[in-house]
Design a protein around this motif. Structure first.
Motif, short mmCIF file in Angstrom:
data_model
loop_
_atom_site.label_atom_id
_atom_site.label_comp_id
_atom_site.label_asym_id
_atom_site.label_seq_id
_atom_site.Cartn_x
_atom_site.Cartn_y
_atom_site.Cartn_z
N VAL A 1 0.86 -1.19 0.00
CA VAL A 1 0.00 0.00 0.00
C VAL A 1 0.89 1.24 0.00
O VAL A 1 1.82 1.33 0.80
CB VAL A 1 -0.89 0.02 1.27
N CYS A 2 0.66 2.16 -0.94
CA CYS A 2 1.49 3.37 -0.99
C CYS A 2 0.90 4.47 -0.11
O CYS A 2 -0.15 4.30 0.50
CB CYS A 2 1.64 3.85 -2.43
N ASN A 3 1.60 5.60 -0.08
CA ASN A 3 1.20 6.71 0.77
C ASN A 3 -0.17 7.28 0.42
O ASN A 3 -0.89 7.76 1.30
CB ASN A 3 2.26 7.81 0.66
N CYS B 1 4.97 4.28 -6.44
CA CYS B 1 3.69 4.83 -6.91
C CYS B 1 3.96 6.07 -7.75
O CYS B 1 4.64 6.98 -7.30
CB CYS B 1 2.81 5.17 -5.72
N PRO B 2 3.47 6.11 -9.00
CA PRO B 2 3.72 7.26 -9.86
C PRO B 2 3.02 8.51 -9.32
O PRO B 2 3.40 9.63 -9.66
CB PRO B 2 3.12 6.85 -11.21
N ASN B 3 2.06 8.33 -8.46
CA ASN B 3 1.28 9.46 -7.97
C ASN B 3 1.92 10.13 -6.75
O ASN B 3 2.22 11.31 -6.76
CB ASN B 3 -0.12 8.95 -7.65
N CYS B 4 2.17 9.34 -5.69
CA CYS B 4 2.73 9.93 -4.45
C CYS B 4 4.23 9.69 -4.38
O CYS B 4 4.88 10.15 -3.46
CB CYS B 4 2.03 9.34 -3.23
N ARG B 5 4.78 8.95 -5.33
CA ARG B 5 6.22 8.65 -5.37
C ARG B 5 6.69 7.83 -4.18
O ARG B 5 7.88 7.78 -3.87
CB ARG B 5 7.06 9.93 -5.51
N GLY B 6 5.75 7.23 -3.47
CA GLY B 6 6.11 6.36 -2.35
C GLY B 6 6.76 5.09 -2.86
O GLY B 6 6.38 4.57 -3.91
N ASP B 7 7.78 4.61 -2.13
CA ASP B 7 8.48 3.38 -2.52
C ASP B 7 7.95 2.20 -1.75
O ASP B 7 7.58 2.32 -0.58
CB ASP B 7 9.98 3.51 -2.25
N CYS B 8 7.99 1.06 -2.41
CA CYS B 8 7.60 -0.18 -1.75
C CYS B 8 8.53 -0.45 -0.57
O CYS B 8 9.74 -0.37 -0.70
CB CYS B 8 7.70 -1.30 -2.78
N PRO B 9 7.96 -0.74 0.60
CA PRO B 9 8.82 -0.98 1.77
C PRO B 9 9.59 -2.27 1.63
O PRO B 9 9.09 -3.25 1.08
CB PRO B 9 7.82 -1.07 2.93
N LEU B 10 10.82 -2.28 2.12
CA LEU B 10 11.63 -3.49 2.07
C LEU B 10 11.48 -4.30 3.35
O LEU B 10 11.66 -5.49 3.37
CB LEU B 10 13.11 -3.13 1.88
N ARG B 11 11.13 -3.57 4.43
CA ARG B 11 11.00 -4.28 5.70
C ARG B 11 9.77 -5.18 5.69
O ARG B 11 8.84 -4.95 4.92
CB ARG B 11 10.94 -3.29 6.86
N PRO B 12 9.77 -6.21 6.55
CA PRO B 12 8.62 -7.10 6.58
C PRO B 12 7.38 -6.38 7.09
O PRO B 12 7.48 -5.29 7.67
CB PRO B 12 9.04 -8.19 7.57
N ARG B 13 6.24 -7.01 6.90
CA ARG B 13 4.99 -6.34 7.24
C ARG B 13 4.92 -6.01 8.72
O ARG B 13 5.40 -6.75 9.57
CB ARG B 13 3.78 -7.17 6.83
#
Ligand SMILES: [Zn+2]
Ligand SMILES: [Zn+2]
Length: 186
Positions: free
Chosen positions: A154-156, A169-181
């Motif tokens: 889930v992005c920002n 995310c092309p919209n908020c530019r948030g990056d996929c987290p690398l840490r576990p859930r």
């Protein structure tokens, strides 16, 4: 030619609709354009009635049951107790939380320890990923795994992306987290 119900005054139509259960409202809303525009089963039926119906539908309707054709195993569909729909397994998180803490205003407690003096624990029934994001049960930068084994995040701006197909995310530019859930509840 309009049906008998359609020709009744609005107040009488609403009286008729108020006596119908969720299933009948769904059937009626699919009958023609008039009922589709007039009837909103989700809004008009009682929560208890909707919960009963989706529970029954997920269990009893053959199209929702798991099936095995040759090597192809298809997990069954699941019911969501927030939007009261039966949806395919790729709409559900494998490890969705069973319970959550809410504060005095009913908001989900996140990013801090629950406070036993002001927060209370609520049990959660099954919910789909869209409803989880909408209700704040899945928050930005959560990683999810669907019941069909797909990885999502889930992005920002609260959109759900699939991994590794989209890592920013092309919209908020948030990056996929690398840490576990992050767990909602320990
Ligand atoms: Zn839902
Ligand atoms: Zn975004």
């Amino acid at each position: 030619m309009a049906s008998l119900i359609e020709r009744l005054p609005n107040e009488l139509q609403w009286m008729v609709f108020s006596h119908l259960d969720y299933q009948s409202l769904i059937h009626l809303s699919r009958m023609n354009r008039y009922f589709q525009q007039t009837i909103d089963p989700q809004r008009m039926a009682a929560s208890f009635d909707k919960a009963q119906f989706v529970m029954r539908a997920a269990k009893d309707f053959p199209q929702h049951r798991p099936s095995e054709k040759g090597h192809d195993y298809r997990p069954g569909n699941f019911e969501c107790y927030v939007c009261f729909r039966v949806r395919s397994p790729d709409h559900f998180d494998m490890l969705q939380p069973q319970s959550a803490f809410v504060d005095r205003l009913g908001r989900i407690v996140r990013n801090r320890e629950p406070d036993p003096r002001t927060d209370r624990q609520i049990m959660l029934r099954r919910f789909c990923i869209d409803c989880g994001v909408c209700e704040g049960l899945h928050a930005p930068f959560d990683c999810l795994t669907t019941r069909t084994g797909k990885d999502l995040w889930v992005c920002n701006c609260r959109r759900v992306w699939s991994k590794p197909g989209c890592l920013r995310c092309p919209n908020c530019r948030g990056d996929c987290p690398l840490r576990p859930r992050r767990k909602l509840l320990m």
